[in-house]
Design an enzyme around this catalytic site. Structure first.
Site: not given
Ligand code: ADP
Ligand code: MG
Ligand code: MG
Length: 888
Positions: A31, A100, A109, A111, A344, A460, A768, A835, A855
């Site tokens: 990220k 984030r 898993g 946060m 990503r 999800h 084989s 095989c 093979y």
């Molecule tokens: P995940 O990995 O679960 O996608 P993210 O960190 O990408 O978690 O964020 C979850 C949501 O919060 C996403 O929709 C993201 O775009 C939004 N988000 C994260 N940071 C900000 C921010 N600074 N301003 C507005 N929206 C945010």
């Molecule tokens: Mg995200």
């Protein structure tokens, strides 16, 4: 990674040139690296900074932050304040941030993101004044306390939801957003009181304290069970650690000119080359993925906000060109201004992966080699998945979104743990949930398909199912899932736990009962891609086929011969089974010969059909290796009826059957031992093979038999059996006045054979590796009994992989390598193949190529996977692969 003093711990992004780049995933996480790279591309990203993943283990080991981190974070915060023109904790223009998590590889898993951090009773007033929207300010505050309480303090979500529900009922409104400001204020107060009561500590009002609490929680989440399990499953090193991103908030919930969404640069389900995604007006963050409100398709944005839509399209083009792959982007619109929050590599279905790779080759944005290199071989599996038989009569329950293609039937299960437990017992289950979240991951792994009542195409459930290649229908709104009572209702019908349903993730349909499924058709892109793979690979790929039907399927999938034809598998049913049983229970040479005479024509005609199907490609026929007990009845009634059939008394038959019983049939009278004891069996089989071969050859067909002696332990066994085969071959050639070239070789499936491979290779023309038995015998472990302790071993890191799934290179692999070298010493042109079931497992395919084998041979459906894996290994050996290797 160590916390070296020369490296900064904090990297700024979102303004000017970022401190980081896309290449710094190890330090910034995926990220953070993407935020830095987007900044450098001039794409608007809310400013922020990333704390290096190297701090993660420093913190976890020491239980405290390194002192220089505090200083660097403070400096970064000041820079953020300058960039945003706001103050962290300020009463007039408060700066709010999100926190984030994000490692180099994303995993469940970890946060969940905390939004709106920095709010307290003082700053909320600032936000209120700044936005002129008290509803918005207090709703943001309410969300923040709720998220912080559940995510950082780990309190159950239910209690927070309960408080909200009560306030909604009191105020008589349906949505939280409609609560009067006063009610929202009470909610915040209730939430804080709840947190204090549960944790024994007051909710932190100081933004700095909030921030460090959230940072600590991100690092702590590295070691949650889900994350640890996932890393284990995907071979991700624990040492990697996660980075933390702290980013100024932009608000999609400021009114009708604001919004938030996700977009893919191409359709991740079909691969179609058009912007794809969903968004919500007046919403924040997770609202789109959470499935709490139903999002709009991205095309609608073109009508609602044409300017923003055009910008988004432009960014999509820029990002895809730059990363040279399809992107999955998160964006937010604040008062008509577009911001990117993440990009990503997009997860995609197997079908989309292939179409996209082919399209990108046509667009000249990637090379053929890259196209081949970037498809994870196991993804092909999805394309080979069965579909619902178009002629089947079906009972349609409901329709939802076609979230992940393919069809599957199973019994409905409403709980992830239960799905896992039932699947372990061998049940076929479909996980049905209102919506899924990362806690359901293990249940999704265990299920054949996933069905959810809520959530869009980017929920999800949809994203994870596509990644796993499992059928998924999401957002089936007509169904009401009762997770407590383990049932769902739809249009007046109720489906309980354990009832069969069928999910068609390509069409989005859900049916009652178990539908008939049919094999898929493969399209042009599939053959194109595999054609490229074929041009690149050295290793040949054969199919394990026991019947003419399997042989044809193998050819259709591109097999270049049969690597293993198990003759005993031709005898599992009907007349054939009776003849086989008669042969097994025969008490003397005469009785056996009588039974063998019945078997001969059956084998001959099968071999003929198989040779024809293979059109001159080599066919390795393994002589009989029957685990005898599998052919014999065990219950008294069946024994009595077999006795009658063969003109014996039940008592006689019981004695015979008991006489054939073995304590450990896996290590008993099997393989060539049977042919040594009863040479007439080998004789009959050799006759069937060569008569069939001569028949095909006489009609100008090309045929290349390879006769394989099973379970050889010593060269003497091989010599004796080979002698019989050669004698019969000569006999048949004389009778038919025609000669067919053939090879004589052996399966290497006992350690002794591997250890004496030099001697055996003096007489055998090919080896084989039968890795199923070789694994069992090397480990001294019967596969059927392994279930009692292997799961424990895996869980407790006593072994890394199930050796029956992934070849145990350190043990079994070493034997194979030794046998390869020993064998080629005495016979330089020794033909080598593998095989076992491992033959279609990508890492084993690579290993075989590294050993210089000729093979691999695998089940028909895995042939395309092996072809692609072999091509990727060839590329890796050329050194072009490392940069482009397909990621999980
Ligand atoms: P995940 O990995 O679960 O996608 P993210 O960190 O990408 O978690 O964020 C979850 C949501 O919060 C996403 O929709 C993201 O775009 C939004 N988000 C994260 N940071 C900000 C921010 N600074 N301003 C507005 N929206 C945010
Ligand atoms: Mg995200
Ligand atoms: Mg075997």
């Amino acid at each position: 990674m160590t916390d070296s003093y020369s490296n900064p711990l904090v990297y700024f992004f979102g303004q000017g040139r970022a401190d980081g780049t896309a290449g710094m995933k190890d330090v910034l996480g995926g990220k953070g690296a993407s935020l830095a790279e987007m900044t450098n591309l001039g794409i608007p990203v809310p400013p922020g900074f990333t704390i290096s993943s190297t701090v993660c283990h420093t913190y976890l080991d020491a239980g405290q932050f390194p002192p220089r981190l505090r200083a660097q974070v403070e400096t970064a915060l000041q820079r953020l304040e300058a960039a945003s023109g706001r103050q962290f904790g300020g009463s007039a223009e408060p700066m709010l941030v999100s926190v984030r998590s994000g490692a180099a590889v994303s995993m469940p898993g970890m946060m969940e993101t905390i939004l709106n951090l920095g709010l307290n009773d003082v700053t909320v007033a600032g936000l209120e004044a700044q936005s002129g929207n008290p509803q918005f300010a207090w709703d943001s505050y309410r969300r923040f306390v709720q998220m912080y309480g559940s995510v950082v303090d780990g309190l159950p979500r239910k209690a927070f939801d309960g408080i909200l529900e009560r306030r909604k009922t009191d105020a008589d409104v349906a949505r939280v957003i409609d609560l009067p400001v006063e009610a929202l204020k009470s909610v915040v107060a209730d939430f804080k009181a709840h947190v204090e009561q549960e944790t024994g500590r007051a909710f932190p009002d100081d933004p700095i304290e909030q921030l460090w609490g959230a940072i600590a929680a991100v690092f702590g989440s590295w070691n949650t069970k889900r994350a640890v399990d996932y890393r284990k499953l995907h071979d991700i090193p624990d040492a990697m650690g996660t980075a933390v991103n702290i980013q100024t908030m932009v608000f999609g919930n400021l009114g009708q000119d604001s919004g938030t969404g996700v977009a893919f640069t191409r359709d991740p389900s079909t691969g179609a080359a058009e912007l794809y995604g969903e968004y919500l007006i007046n919403a924040q963050g997770e609202d789109v993925v959470a499935g709490t409100r139903d999002p709009e398709p991205i095309s609608t944005l073109g009508e609602q906000m044409p300017q923003v839509f055009a910008e988004l399209q432009q960014m999509a083009v820029t990002l895809e060109r730059h990363f040279r792959d399809v992107q999955d982007m998160e964006f937010t619109i604040e008062h008509g201004r577009l911001y990117m929050l993440q990009t990503r590599r997009a997860q995609r279905s197997g079908r989309a992966a292939i179409k996209i790779a082919c399209d990108m080759v046509d667009e000249e944005s990637i090379s053929v080699e890259e196209a081949v290199a970037r498809i994870p071989p196991n993804d092909l599996d999805q394309l080979l998945h069965p579909m619902i038989d178009p002629s089947a009569t079906l009972d349609l329950l409901t329709t939802g979104l076609p979230a992940s293609p393919g069809a599957a039937s199973g019994t409905a299960v409403f709980d992830a743990d239960e799905a896992e437990a039932l699947a372990r017992e061998g049940a076929t289950v479909i996980l049905v949930r209102r919506e899924t979240n990362p806690e359901d991951f293990h249940g999704m792994v265990a299920a054949k398909a996933i069905l959810t009542a809520r959530g869009g195409m980017t929920s999800h459930a949809a994203v994870v199912a596509r990644g796993m290649g499992k059928p998924c229908v999401s957002g089936a709104q007509e169904i009401t899932v009762d997770e407590e009572r383990h049932c769902f209702s739809v249009n007046g019908r109720e489906i309980k736990r354990g009832e069969w349903i069928t999910v068609d993730g390509s069409a989005g349909n859900v049916y009652l009962g178990q539908a008939a499924l049919v094999e898929p058709e493969l399209d042009g892109d599939f053959s194109r891609l595999l054609g490229w793979a074929d041009d690149l690979r050295h290793l040949q790929v054969r199919v394990n086929a026991d019947t003419p039907a399997d042989a044809h399927r193998g050819r259709d999938f591109g097999a270049e011969g049969i690597g293993l034809c198990r003759t005993e598998h031709m005898f599992f049913e009907g007349d054939r089974l009776s003849a086989m049983r008669e042969m097994i229970v025969a008490q003397d040479h005469e009785g056996r010969t009588r039974a063998l005479t019945k078997i001969l024509p059956m084998q001959r005609s099968d071999f003929e059909a198989i040779f024809r199907a293979m059109e001159g490609f080599p066919v390795t026929i393994r002589l009989l290796d029957p685990p005898l007990h599998e052919f014999l009845p065990s219950n008294p009634d069946e024994i009595a009826s077999l006795a009658e059939e063969l003109g014996k008394t039940p008592a006689e038959m019981r004695r015979i059957v008991e006489g054939l019983e073995e304590v450990n049939p896996m290590l008993g009278l099997r393989g060539c031992r049977l042919g040594i004891m009863y040479p007439e069996i080998t004789r009959m089989q050799a006759r069937a093979i060569f008569e069939a071969a001569c028949t095909v050859a006489a009609r100008k067909g090309r045929v290349m038999p390879e006769v394989m002696i099973p379970l050889t332990a010593t060269v003497v066994e091989f010599r004796k059996q080979a002698l019989i085969v050669r004698e019969v071959a000569e006999e048949v050639f004389r009778e038919r006045q025609i000669t067919v070239p053939f090879l004589m070789g052996t399966m290497i499936e006992l350690p002794r054979a591997a250890l004496t491979a030099d001697e055996i290779a003096r007489e055998a023309q090919f080896f084989s590796f039968g890795t199923n038995d070789l694994t069992q015998t090397t480990w001294g472990l019967s596969r059927d009994d392994a279930g009692r302790f292997l799961p424990y071993y895996l869980q407790h890191n006593i072994i890394d992989h199930d050796p029956f799934e992934i070849l145990d290179r350190d043990g079994v692999g070493k034997l194979i390598q030794m046998a390869t070298e020993l064998g080629r010493k005495t016979r330089p042109d020794l033909k080598l193949g593998l095989c076992g079931e491992h033959g279609g497992e990508p890492s084993t395919v690579a290993f075989c190529d590294q050993l210089g084998m000729n093979y691999v041979s695998c089940s028909p459906y895995r042939v395309p996977i092996a072809r692609l894996a072999a091509a990727q290994e060839a590329l890796a050996q050329r050194g072009t692969m490392d940069r482009t290797r397909a990621t999980v």
